[in-house]
Scaffold this active site. Structure first.
Site, short mmCIF file in Angstrom:
data_model
loop_
_atom_site.label_atom_id
_atom_site.label_comp_id
_atom_site.label_asym_id
_atom_site.label_seq_id
_atom_site.Cartn_x
_atom_site.Cartn_y
_atom_site.Cartn_z
N ASP A 181 2.82 -15.13 -14.44
CA ASP A 181 1.52 -15.40 -13.86
C ASP A 181 1.04 -16.74 -14.40
OD1 ASP A 181 -1.46 -15.37 -13.46
OD2 ASP A 181 -1.01 -13.40 -12.63
N ARG A 242 1.08 -7.40 -1.07
CA ARG A 242 1.26 -8.00 0.25
C ARG A 242 2.75 -7.99 0.60
NH1 ARG A 242 -3.40 -7.22 0.25
NH2 ARG A 242 -5.14 -8.67 0.65
N ASP A 266 3.99 -0.34 0.12
CA ASP A 266 2.81 0.25 0.74
C ASP A 266 2.15 -0.70 1.73
OD1 ASP A 266 0.81 2.39 0.89
OD2 ASP A 266 -0.53 1.03 -0.17
N GLU A 271 0.37 -4.46 10.53
CA GLU A 271 0.02 -3.05 10.41
C GLU A 271 -0.84 -2.63 11.59
OE1 GLU A 271 -1.65 -2.28 6.54
OE2 GLU A 271 0.11 -3.04 5.50
N HIS A 290 -0.08 2.09 3.58
CA HIS A 290 -1.14 1.28 2.96
C HIS A 290 -2.23 2.18 2.40
CE1 HIS A 290 -2.97 -3.02 3.14
NE2 HIS A 290 -3.30 -2.39 2.02
#
Length: 325
Positions: A181, A242, A266, A271, A290
């Site tokens: 990160d 994502r 997920d 979608e 999701h």
């Protein structure tokens, strides 16, 4: 002023907690609007003609063309965290206020969701459940899985959600943890024994990878052919952030050659996805609809925030967690 409120592409807002709809109806007209996940621009502006308040899900795309054609939108309240599907500069130029749910509202639910689908995938829980219901009890030896305890976890994107994933898996399974990160939290990392590493190091050493990054130009397809080529065999991946953090074609190749032992995901590119999506019915892929944020606690908090956004607008009060830059 007459307020017309559109709830766009959200399958949960107001369903579990109808009082949120009732509070909005005291303000103005409320309608549910469903558009294609790829809708944008003038097409989307036309679909939302007459509405001056929008409560929006993760789709569609509110781009510069949309705001150029839609100059009467007062408020766009995201029913979720992140602004990935909103052109903030264009919204500001059009005079549209854009708000989102505070990250803390989703933190526990989404992190727990990432861990839940990961464990389901690694231990074949859903597959075994189907077998039990179908009377295939004798096949239980085919559902031998893999454990988490003592393994190496790599977290890509370690902010609000990623840090909670680390805390759950570190405390619960005594995993070694690496994080990739650009923002580092040294005190937190020291408390949980976390090492910050570059992406190449993470993908080459991790047994389990959790994707919790925002989607932006630097993270798009952050797991692609090059990264999969550096992984050890038998890695598990969980993604409830994502879909486009993963290059799907490269992931499918890695699943087929055994580099990735299982993918728990997920989120999908569009979608609802097409029924022909190659992730569906793949023996090493677990797809969920999701639902990472779908807990009573989280949905109530998200709904409260969105309704509160509209009520504050009407009352002339300053917004909470608005995107201003």
């Amino acid at each position: 002023m007459e307020y017309r409120i559109a709830i766009v592409n959200s399958s949960s807002f107001g369903k579990r907690f109808p009082e949120h709809i009732e509070r909005l109806r005291k303000i103005g007209t409320v309608e549910r609007v469903r558009v294609s996940g790829e809708a944008h621009g003038a097409e989307l502006a036309h679909a939302l003609e007459g509405f001056n308040v929008v409560i929006a899900s993760v789709t569609p795309f509110f781009d510069a063309e949309f705001f150029a054609a839609k100059r009467d939108l007062l408020l766009l309240s995201r029913h979720g965290i992140g602004f990935n599907n909103v052109d903030i500069d264009a919204a500001k130029a059009a005079g549209t206020l854009v708000t989102t749910v505070e990250p803390e509202v989703e933190r526990d639910s989404v992190a727990e969701g990432a861990v839940a689908i990961l464990m389901d995938c690694m231990r074949h829980v859903s597959d075994s459940h189907v077998a039990a219901n179908e009377g295939r009890w004798a096949e239980r030896a085919s559902f031998v899985g893999n454990g988490l305890s003592g393994k190496t976890l790599g977290v890509i994107g370690c902010g609000n959600i990623g840090t909670r994933v680390v805390e759950i898996l570190k405390r619960g399974f005594d995993m070694d943890v690496m994080v990739c990160d650009p923002v580092r939290r040294p005190e937190w990392a020291n408390e949980f024994g976390v090492d910050y590493v570059d992406l190449d190091t993470l993908v080459s050493k991790a047994d389990v990878i959790s994707l919790n990054a925002d989607l932006n130009p630097t993270s798009f397809h952050i797991l692609g052919k090059e990264q999969f080529s550096k992984m050890r065999k038998g890695v598990y991946v969980t993604d409830d952030a994502r879909a486009d953090l993963i290059d799907q074609e490269a992931m499918l190749a890695a699943l087929d050659d055994g580099t990735v032992a299982g993918l728990a995901i997920d989120v999908m590119h569009d979608e609802p996805p097409e029924p022909t999506d190659p992730y569906f019915n793949h023996p090493k892929v677990l797809v969920t609809t999701h639902i990472a944020a779908y807990t009573e606690e989280c949905l109530h908090g998200m709904g409260e925030k969105c309704v509160g956004d509209v009520e504050r607008l009407v009352d002339g009060k300053p917004p909470v967690n608005a995107k201003t830059e």
